[in-house]
Design an enzyme around this catalytic site. Structure first.
Site, PDB file in Angstrom:
ATOM      1  N   ASP A 112      80.418 -40.248   5.962  1.00 49.33           N
ATOM      2  CA  ASP A 112      79.359 -41.244   5.959  1.00 49.33           C
ATOM      3  C   ASP A 112      78.054 -40.495   6.217  1.00 49.33           C
ATOM      4  OD1 ASP A 112      78.030 -43.784   6.322  1.00 49.33           O
ATOM      5  OD2 ASP A 112      79.976 -44.580   6.933  1.00 49.33           O
ATOM      6  N   ASP A 214      74.751 -44.425   3.702  1.00 55.71           N
ATOM      7  CA  ASP A 214      74.396 -45.627   4.454  1.00 55.71           C
ATOM      8  C   ASP A 214      73.068 -46.216   3.952  1.00 55.71           C
ATOM      9  OD1 ASP A 214      75.172 -47.126   6.963  1.00 55.71           O
ATOM     10  OD2 ASP A 214      73.140 -46.547   7.548  1.00 55.71           O
ATOM     11  N   GLU A 279      75.796 -47.419  -0.219  1.00 57.15           N
ATOM     12  CA  GLU A 279      75.909 -48.753   0.374  1.00 57.15           C
ATOM     13  C   GLU A 279      74.654 -49.529  -0.008  1.00 57.15           C
ATOM     14  OE1 GLU A 279      76.100 -51.234   4.567  1.00 57.15           O
ATOM     15  OE2 GLU A 279      74.830 -49.473   4.349  1.00 57.15           O
ATOM     16  N   HIS A 340      83.431 -52.645   7.785  1.00 58.48           N
ATOM     17  CA  HIS A 340      83.230 -52.729   9.230  1.00 58.48           C
ATOM     18  C   HIS A 340      82.029 -53.588   9.606  1.00 58.48           C
ATOM     19  CE1 HIS A 340      80.495 -49.775   7.735  1.00 58.48           C
ATOM     20  NE2 HIS A 340      79.839 -49.775   8.880  1.00 58.48           N
ATOM     21  N   ASP A 341      81.318 -54.126   8.621  1.00 61.16           N
ATOM     22  CA  ASP A 341      80.136 -54.947   8.915  1.00 61.16           C
ATOM     23  C   ASP A 341      80.365 -56.429   8.683  1.00 61.16           C
ATOM     24  OD1 ASP A 341      78.492 -52.756   9.571  1.00 61.16           O
ATOM     25  OD2 ASP A 341      78.087 -52.373   7.452  1.00 61.16           O
TER      26      ASP A 341
END
Ligand code: GLC
Length: 545
Positions: A112, A214, A279, A340-341
């Site tokens: 990431d 990200d 992302e 995970h969000d």
């Protein structure tokens, strides 16, 4: 309604597919996968011990949420050293071993990359904030307040409140799209660009297979820092406006971002067969711009539609086709169900529909990303208010948007803490963890895990399903159906997104074939033709003959 005949296919001139096109990505949230040293937090050594499981499941590529040095204000998305491993997760030797072990199994490893912002404890920011004349001052986004001393503009933080933080020492504000502990870097500064490309080079040289980048669409902001316009017809909540009340047209998705993405792509490509994933939460029409002109941008701008759309057959069918239709020539699609969000898929659509969602994810055209635990049907775990740790949850307590429930420890077995850790885990497990876990589901052919494994297996062993063309067939208020085809192999996928029985009733074409996979296992091997009856919550994969 039956659709007109339209087929979406890969660039016909591309002869061989890359690993990131036919492969399956699996997202690990490292804090929650496997603890090896009994501190209640997952770590790299723990992940190594579970690689055989991922291989058994049929995964091709593991993406790790951040494992770097961090004060953990946003659980690792606030990085203080891009080249250092956080002690909670282990050290560089552990990382090297993990990379070797992943590669030894013919799998790939993605990291990431968090280039939009650093931690406020990163040495770059400490320097930047030390004085207005510091050479790194312009590495971040500093600005004077308005004449009355108020914030430079109306931009808001995604995590609540204004996106500007006053620095009393140098008497200016700095911009943070997320927490004040996550100051945004100034990507217009070439030194920043080079510093982050150096970080990428460091990991690429080590042999990582690529990055998930990200908040890619946040990286460049309007150079004039113009106010964002309010969303029309939203009553302004002046006391504490929320991020969604303004359209972030000046704070995100600026045209210059594509130049940055292209630089990242060039570097990634210089290392051969690697992948760059972005992302990006944007409508499809803007999302596809991130493939870049002539596909010189991200290989895969994450497509989050299955994560954000209401679970409705007609809407999803239309969204799939709109996405397929919007893809630039030569670009490759991808699909994500959970991360995970966001709430887990099971908690959005229920357990029985979660199987339909899995079938959709793993039979659509494009690279699928599976979120750890979804393969055993993990649900969002209710976290008592006094145990909430996610800053998004803590900052906006009334909205019930803490991300903790979807970040809980992987449920491996019936033993204490579900085999995740010998000590109290950083987030609690659900009460049913001794019942819902990998161990229990491994040998139960009706389990979610067995279902996922069969789906992955059929996808891996079929060119039609992994890289073939996609054509919509028929959809109505209950059903979505489509064909996947490659050479002489054709599959018809029919998914019932409702709980009621449904009829697949195409008007124009006569379909016949054999059910190769079904949510109702007993149906596998059955021959079907023309009008096909489905149970509520049933999905089938039919090989046409
Ligand atoms: C991304 C991450 C999220 C994080 C945010 C700020 O959206 O997925 O977890 O909080 O960026 O870095």
């Amino acid at each position: 309604m039956e659709h007109a005949t339209v087929t979406f296919t890969a660039d016909p001139t591309a002869t061989q597919h890359k690993w990131w096109q036919h492969g399956i990505i699996y997202q690990i949230y490292p804090r929650s996968f496997q603890d090896s040293n009994g501190d209640g937090v997952g770590d790299l050594k723990g992940i190594i011990t579970r690689l055989d499981y991922l291989q058994w499941l049929g995964i091709d590529c593991v993406w790790l949420s951040p494992i770097f040095a961090s004060p953990m204000a946003d659980f690792g998305y606030d990085i203080s050293d891009y080249r250092g491993i956080h002690a909670l997760f282990g050290n560089m030797e552990d990382f090297d071993e993990l990379l070797r072990e992943v590669h030894r199994r013919d799998m790939k490893l993605l990291l990431d990359l968090v280039p939009n912002h650093t931690s406020d404890q990163h040495p770059w920011f400490l320097e930047s904030r030390s004085s207005k004349n510091n050479p790194k001052r312009d590495w971040y986004i500093w600005h004077d307040g308005k004449e009355d001393g108020s914030v430079p503009n109306n931009w808001l933080s995604v995590f609540g409140g204004p996106a500007w933080e006053w620095d009393p020492v140098t008497r200016q504000y700095y911009y943070h799209a997320f927490l004040k502990e996550q100051p945004d870097l100034n990507w217009r500064n070439p030194e920043v660009q080079q510093a982050m490309l150096d970080v990428m080079r460091f990991w690429l040289e080590k042999g990582v297979d690529g990055f998930r980048v990200d908040v890619m669409w946040h990286m460049i902001k309007d150079s004039q820092l113009r106010d964002n316009p309010p969303v029309p017809n939203t009553p302004a909540n002046t006391a504490s406006p929320l991020y969604d009340e303004y359209m972030p047209v000046y704070s995100t998705d600026q045209p210059e971002v594509h130049g940055i993405v292209r630089m990242m792509r060039e570097l990634t490509d210089a290392f051969g067969d690697r992948v760059l994933i972005g992302e990006i939460y944007l409508p499809v029409s803007r999302l596809v711009a991130y493939y870049g002109q002539n596909n010189t941008g991200a290989h895969l701008p994450f497509n989050f539609q299955l994560l954000t759309l209401p679970w409705n057959a007609q809407e999803i069918a239309a969204a799939i086709d709109a996405y397929e239709g919007a893809l630039p020539l030569g670009s490759w699609p991808n699909w994500v169900l959970s991360n995970h969000d966001k709430p887990r898929i099971t908690s959005r659509v229920g357990l029985s529909q979660a199987r339909i969602a899995a079938m959709l994810l793993l039979t659509l055209r494009g690279t699928p990303t599976i979120y750890y635990g979804d393969e055993i049907g993990m649900t969002d775990v209710p976290i008592p208010v006094d145990e909430i740790v996610d800053p998004q949850g803590l900052n906006m307590p009334d909205l019930n948007i803490s991300r903790d429930p979807s970040r809980t420890p992987m449920q491996w077995g019936p033993e204490i803490n579900a085999g995740f850790s010998t000590r109290k885990p950083w987030l609690r497990l659900p009460y049913n963890a001794a019942r819902v876990n990998v161990e229990k589901q491994k040998n139960d052919t009706h389990s979610m895990l067995s279902f996922y494994r069969r789906l992955i297996d059929i996808r891996r062993n079929s060119a039609a399903l992994s890289v073939g063309s996609y054509s919509p067939v028929y959809s109505d208020s209950q059903l979505i159906s489509y064909l996947r085809q490659e050479h002489d192999e054709t599959f018809l996928i029919i998914l019932n997104l409702s709980h009621r029985p449904a009829y697949f009733r195409p008007q124009k074409t006569h379909y016949q074939g054999v059910i190769r996979l079904s949510t109702e296992e007993e149906r596998i091997g059955q021959r079907v033709a023309q009008v096909i009856t489905l149970a509520g919550d049933e999905g089938i994969v039919v090989e046409l003959i």
